[in-house]
Design a protein around this motif. Structure first.
Motif, PDB file in Angstrom:
ATOM      1  N   ASP A 161       0.864  -1.194   0.000  1.00  0.00           N
ATOM      2  CA  ASP A 161       0.000   0.000   0.000  1.00  0.00           C
ATOM      3  C   ASP A 161       0.890   1.229   0.000  1.00  0.00           C
ATOM      4  O   ASP A 161       0.978   1.953   0.976  1.00  0.00           O
ATOM      5  CB  ASP A 161      -0.903   0.005   1.234  1.00  0.00           C
ATOM      6  N   TYR A 202      -1.490  -7.111   0.285  1.00  0.00           N
ATOM      7  CA  TYR A 202      -2.346  -5.928   0.362  1.00  0.00           C
ATOM      8  C   TYR A 202      -1.819  -4.892  -0.627  1.00  0.00           C
ATOM      9  O   TYR A 202      -0.748  -4.314  -0.436  1.00  0.00           O
ATOM     10  CB  TYR A 202      -2.344  -5.370   1.788  1.00  0.00           C
ATOM     11  N   VAL A 203      -2.559  -4.682  -1.704  1.00  0.00           N
ATOM     12  CA  VAL A 203      -2.111  -3.786  -2.770  1.00  0.00           C
ATOM     13  C   VAL A 203      -3.117  -2.657  -2.925  1.00  0.00           C
ATOM     14  O   VAL A 203      -4.327  -2.896  -2.904  1.00  0.00           O
ATOM     15  CB  VAL A 203      -2.005  -4.544  -4.111  1.00  0.00           C
ATOM     16  N   ARG A 204      -2.609  -1.459  -3.068  1.00  0.00           N
ATOM     17  CA  ARG A 204      -3.554  -0.350  -3.197  1.00  0.00           C
ATOM     18  C   ARG A 204      -4.310  -0.438  -4.527  1.00  0.00           C
ATOM     19  O   ARG A 204      -3.764  -0.856  -5.551  1.00  0.00           O
ATOM     20  CB  ARG A 204      -2.845   0.996  -3.033  1.00  0.00           C
ATOM     21  N   ALA A 205      -5.557  -0.025  -4.476  1.00  0.00           N
ATOM     22  CA  ALA A 205      -6.430  -0.149  -5.640  1.00  0.00           C
ATOM     23  C   ALA A 205      -5.945   0.706  -6.816  1.00  0.00           C
ATOM     24  O   ALA A 205      -6.295   0.457  -7.962  1.00  0.00           O
ATOM     25  CB  ALA A 205      -7.855   0.244  -5.262  1.00  0.00           C
ATOM     26  N   ILE A 235      -2.009  -5.479  -9.464  1.00  0.00           N
ATOM     27  CA  ILE A 235      -2.990  -6.465  -8.995  1.00  0.00           C
ATOM     28  C   ILE A 235      -3.178  -7.554 -10.045  1.00  0.00           C
ATOM     29  O   ILE A 235      -3.146  -8.745  -9.760  1.00  0.00           O
ATOM     30  CB  ILE A 235      -4.332  -5.768  -8.670  1.00  0.00           C
ATOM     31  N   THR A 264      -7.284  -5.590  -1.918  1.00  0.00           N
ATOM     32  CA  THR A 264      -6.977  -4.251  -2.416  1.00  0.00           C
ATOM     33  C   THR A 264      -7.443  -3.181  -1.439  1.00  0.00           C
ATOM     34  O   THR A 264      -8.460  -3.341  -0.775  1.00  0.00           O
ATOM     35  CB  THR A 264      -7.642  -3.992  -3.788  1.00  0.00           C
TER      36      THR A 264
END
Lengths: 248, 183, 544
Positions: C204, C243-246, C252, C285
């Protein structure tokens, strides 16, 4: 809270040797000893929030200030609850709370019986240095019995925790972030339209300011009773409402 | 300072002034009743609603300022009283916090507020205030956000007893501590 | 169950396949080059290869970030057995020229060449980014050909404790900002007893101008997966979350695809590579909140709760996700693991400094001639990074200060040229390493204005849970606005400094505690600029 054993954890608070219960918070141990630590969001009988930051204390060998409400005692822990810089921090935090909302004591139902007002007095806040934000927030008077005035809300989440953890209804929660953080009923509808509300009034009882109030109260007439929740949750723990005869 | 008539040192020069407020703080001041006569022995009241004087005088030792700074007149007076006084005291919640006077800040722009009060009000025949009324500032502000303030005396209004304690301590009559509280 | 993959077989086949081509043309297709037109350039190259009937001689490979984003789109040609050539600012026409005139016609195309002898390239040491810009991130075979997943093979033959000892010996420290020793965190999760334990990869990356983790996730997704798997094996976790930022849709997509491929090849999932170690990996996300980079807020977000931090202790390794022991590692930290395991901790320790071994990826931006993504050994000096790698400020302007660590960091003035860039030195200079944003500013920049910019970011991104951060940053931003407009007073400056102290010392989480850093560091090094902006206040006789 119901305690089966005697306090057996020695800690030092402001030079006083205090015996605390294991798992007890510094705030609770200090309270029993009669050492007053200012606080706003802490509410006995509900979970720890740790958001207001008024109860921060100095703990020896910790390089950061710790909130007394969320810090569990450790044997021989040394705590200082007062210092020049703690006083300064608390005073400024109180000023920030006053600057953030529209706290107009003169026209408030809780005038004279408000924890924020008391804190200002206790901490020596005779004026607010930061700019007043003057947010535009509208009152929700849709509930037949109560009113919610967000102008006076300090986001302590006492109502959120009480409603979710004690009443079990979880009507209240927060939405938005930063300065847009605000309290919502259910999915953001008017309180009077929130189907999960049981009308129990516990949220009103625990509100530290005039944000949640009984309808029909005029300036200075509102009285809250936050100790209600501590009573309810300890009564529950002690099984006060269980028919013990029938259980036998 | 004006030249003394007697050899005794001149009495401190006290002023009171009323900006954007309801005069309630001054009412509370008047509630000091006979102590006002006592006060006269310790200070000279040189300006205020109780004194027939048009302009804020020079060389004031202390001034009690009631009310928020809400219009251009208030602003000018605030600067003037600051420049001419040694000790400026915010007197009452309106001066200290903005209080009721600043409730108009929640309505929006001054124009919007004036229109709502005068034009939309059912009892007012849609009359708007004429040009003799001073312009409103964008927001009503506490005094200390406009000029530096030395002492604060909150309360809506501050009770007479608290005013007396403050003045006694200021004038060196009695230095016992006094409580402070909003509302 | 599928057969266990033979990695060496895959690598040999891949090498054979490659050797059939006389040329390989690599087109940077990373987000930055894409934005400057790499898409049409790629299609132009591909089309010309077809038109000229070169499909059997020339392989066109879309790759990740080659680094020098300011010169993009970048294309590298690699003749079999010959010297590669790098081309800059490749549009459709240049792309066509590369095929027709350079590859086919053997022309130099010198006017489009980018000298790989630039310090920007030669001063770098690439570990985390070793594959970025070199491989096709969407092909497992490409990663395996570069030695991928060999670390996992050897790790599975070790005891988990042994793996932790290897990482301890390497001295690896968390790349997410604070530089906490990775092995120490691992040890805590390893020792925690629970029915299920979790590893979380923190992708993130929210600092303005920072895109280190994005590059790793987009350009070398299998490296991230291998790192996560190593961490889980060492600590006894059976489930991992990425956990990847949108805002990183491509990362992703690539990670999702990589997870599917890896599972199919039994590099993930049940009984990895035939061992009794299993790991389930899931992507979560973010929803656009900066605060979710803070580990406790991140965990709340994974659980579907409001993204707000909570108090520590208890630390996540004691009580984390769903109340179970959880360890959160930054993506870049995880991406270091495969090489450390494969090449040994001594190799890793040869790079960087004694207390901060290894390399660090920086997103180099601002007033510089060369900007982009770089990976350098820890301890390189600020001057070397700014003046040599970045080529200094353009148009002869003087370098004034470097901002590191984003909104949680600070500004280091030009006089700190010789400051080694590592965790401790930056902290001593009033800034932090942070995740790796590095913005150079020249003489034209107003430092109070810089502080105002970051405070605006912080006050907007505060989660709102604690008073000092929620209201304090808002008030600090107001004061800075006033000061920058020339309407601030000495009283305002005094209040700004008191607010800095209170927000730093009393905020609940690291983001609030570090939010005043941009103000504090600019006040420390550039106080005169603030003072010059202040106006005099009306004062009374006693004050005059």
């Amino acid at each position: 809270m119901a305690r089966r054993q005697r306090p057996n954890v020695p800690v030092v608070i402001d030079g006083h040797e205090v015996m605390a219960y294991p798992d007890e918070s510094v705030l609770s141990a200090a309270d029993r000893e009669g050492i007053r630590i200012p606080r706003l969001c802490a509410l006995e009988g509900t979970s720890v929030h740790g958001g207001c930051r008024l109860c921060v204390v100095e703990v020896a060998e910790r390089h950061k200030l710790m909130p007394a409400c969320g810090t569990t005692v450790v044997e021989d822990m040394e705590v200082r609850t007062r210092s020049r810089s703690l006083d300064e921090h608390r005073k400024l935090i109180c000023e920030l709370l006053l600057a953030e909302g529209n706290h107009v004591c003169a026209v408030c139902v809780s005038n004279g019986a408000c924890e924020l007002q008391d804190l200002a007095e206790e901490l020596g806040v005779d004026h607010v240095r930061p700019d007043y934000q003057f947010p535009r927030r509208s009152v929700d008077a849709s509930h037949p019995k109560y009113t919610f005035d967000p102008n006076r809300c300090v986001l302590c989440t006492r109502c959120v925790r009480t409603c979710a953890e004690v009443e079990g209804a979880h009507v209240w929660d927060l939405a938005g972030r930063a300065s847009g953080s605000h309290l919502i009923a259910d999915l953001g509808q008017e309180w009077g339209e929130a189907p999960s509300c049981t009308w129990c009034g516990k949220c009103v009882a625990v509100c530290p300011t005039g944000a949640l109030a009984w309808k029909g109260k005029a300036v200075g007439e509102m009285r809250h009773d936050p100790s209600l929740v501590a009573f309810l949750s300890s009564a529950r723990e002690q099984g006060e409402w269980v028919d013990r005869e029938a259980l036998r | 300072m004006t030249s003394p008539k007697h050899a005794a040192p001149p009495l401190p020069r006290l002023a009171t002034i009323w900006l954007g407020g309801c005069s309630g703080c001054h009412m509370s001041f008047v509630d000091l009743d006979e102590w006002l006569i006592e006060l006269r022995r310790h200070a000279q009241i040189v300006y205020g609603p109780l004194v027939d004087r048009k302009e804020f005088p020079e060389d004031v030792d202390a001034v009690l300022v009631e009310g928020a700074v809400t219009n251009t007149d208030n602003l000018e007076l605030a600067h003037q009283l600051r420049a001419r006084s040694k000790v400026v005291i915010s007197f009452g919640d309106c001066a200290v916090t903005g209080n009721v006077t600043a409730l108009r800040n929640l309505v929006g722009e001054p124009g919007e507020m004036v229109y709502r009060v005068y034009a939309e009000h059912p009892d007012r025949d849609g009359q708007m205030p004429s040009e003799v009324i001073p312009d409103l500032l964008p927001q009503a502000l506490p005094l200390h956000h406009v000029v530096p303030v030395d002492l604060f005396l909150p309360g809506c209004p501050p009770p007479a007893a608290r005013i007396r304690e403050a003045l006694e301590s200021l004038l060196g009559i009695d230095d016992s501590p006094h409580g402070i509280r909003f509302g | 169950m599928a057969k266990v993959i033979d990695l060496d077989d895959v690598a040999v086949n891949e090498a054979e396949a490659r050797s059939r081509y006389r040329w390989r043309i690599k087109v940077c297709s990373s987000t930055a080059c894409d934005a400057s037109g790499a898409g049409p350039a790629y299609r132009a190259v591909e089309q010309r290869v077809e038109e000229q009937g070169l499909e059997h001689d020339v392989q066109v490979v879309p790759t990740g970030c080659m680094g020098l984003c300011s010169a993009g789109p970048l294309v590298r040609t690699e003749p079999r057995g010959g010297q590669p050539t790098l081309f800059q600012e490749v549009n459709e026409r240049v792309g066509a020229d590369i095929v027709e005139r350079h590859v086919k016609g053997r022309e130099d195309l010198a006017e489009h060449q980018l000298d790989e002898g630039l310090p920007f390239f030669t001063r770098q040491e690439r570990v985390v980014l070793s594959n970025a810009g070199r491989i096709d991130p969407e092909r497992l075979e490409d990663y395996v050909a570069e030695g991928g997943y060999r670390a996992l093979v050897s790790a599975l033959r070790m005891r988990p404790r042994g793996l932790i000892e290897t990482i301890e010996a390497s001295g690896l420290r968390g790349r997410g900002g604070a530089g906490y020793p990775t092995a120490k965190k691992w040890g805590m999760l390893h020792d925690a007893v629970a029915d299920e334990k979790y590893v979380v990869a923190n992708g993130d990356e929210g600092d303005p101008g920072a895109f280190m983790d994005r590059a790793v996730m987009e350009d070398d997704p299998h490296r991230v997966l291998e790192g996560v798997t190593l961490a889980a094996y060492a600590t006894g976790a059976s489930k991992a979350f990425l956990y990847v930022r949108a805002e990183y849709p491509r990362a992703i997509k690539r990670l999702e695809q990589a997870i599917r491929t890896a599972k199919r090849q039994r590099l993930l999932g049940r009984n990895i590579l035939g061992s009794d170690f299993s790991l389930d990996v899931e992507i979560r996300t973010g929803a656009g909140a900066f605060v979710c980079g803070e580990e406790t807020a991140l965990l709340a977000s994974i659980e579907g709760q409001r993204g707000q931090p909570r108090m520590r202790p208890p630390y996540p390794t004691e009580r984390g996700l769903y109340g179970r022991p959880t360890m959160i590692n930054n993506v870049e930290t995880l991406a270091n693991l495969p090489d450390i395991v494969r090449r040994g901790p001594e190799w890793f320790r040869r790079m960087g400094t004694e207390v901060s071994p290894g390399t660090k990826v920086f997103a180099l931006a601002g007033s510089l001639r060369h900007t982009g993504l770089i990976e350098v050994p820890m301890g390189l000096t600020l001057g070397e990074i700014i003046e040599e790698i970045g080529g200094g400020c353009p148009d002869g302007r003087a370098f004034k200060a470097a901002q590191t660590g984003g909104p949680s960091g600070g500004c280091v003035p030009a006089s700190f040229r010789d400051l080694p860039v590592d965790f401790e030195s930056l902290r001593q200079a009033g800034s932090i390493m942070g995740s790796g944003g590095l913005i150079a500013m020249d003489e034209g920049v107003s430092m109070p204005e810089v502080a105002r910019f970051y405070m605006d970011f912080s006050q907007d991104e505060s989660c709102g849970k604690c008073t000092p951060c929620r209201v304090g940053t808002l008030e600090m931003h107001r004061l800075l606005e006033r000061i920058c407009a020339g309407e601030g007073s000495h009283r305002d400056l005094e209040l700004l400094e008191q607010l800095s102290r209170t927000v730093r010392e009393t905020s609940l989480c690291g983001l609030g505690q570090s939010a005043p850093n941009p103000v504090a560091s600019t006040l420390e090094h550039f106080r005169d600029e603030y003072l010059a902006l202040l106006r005099d206040e009306p004062v009374g006789v006693a004050h005059g």
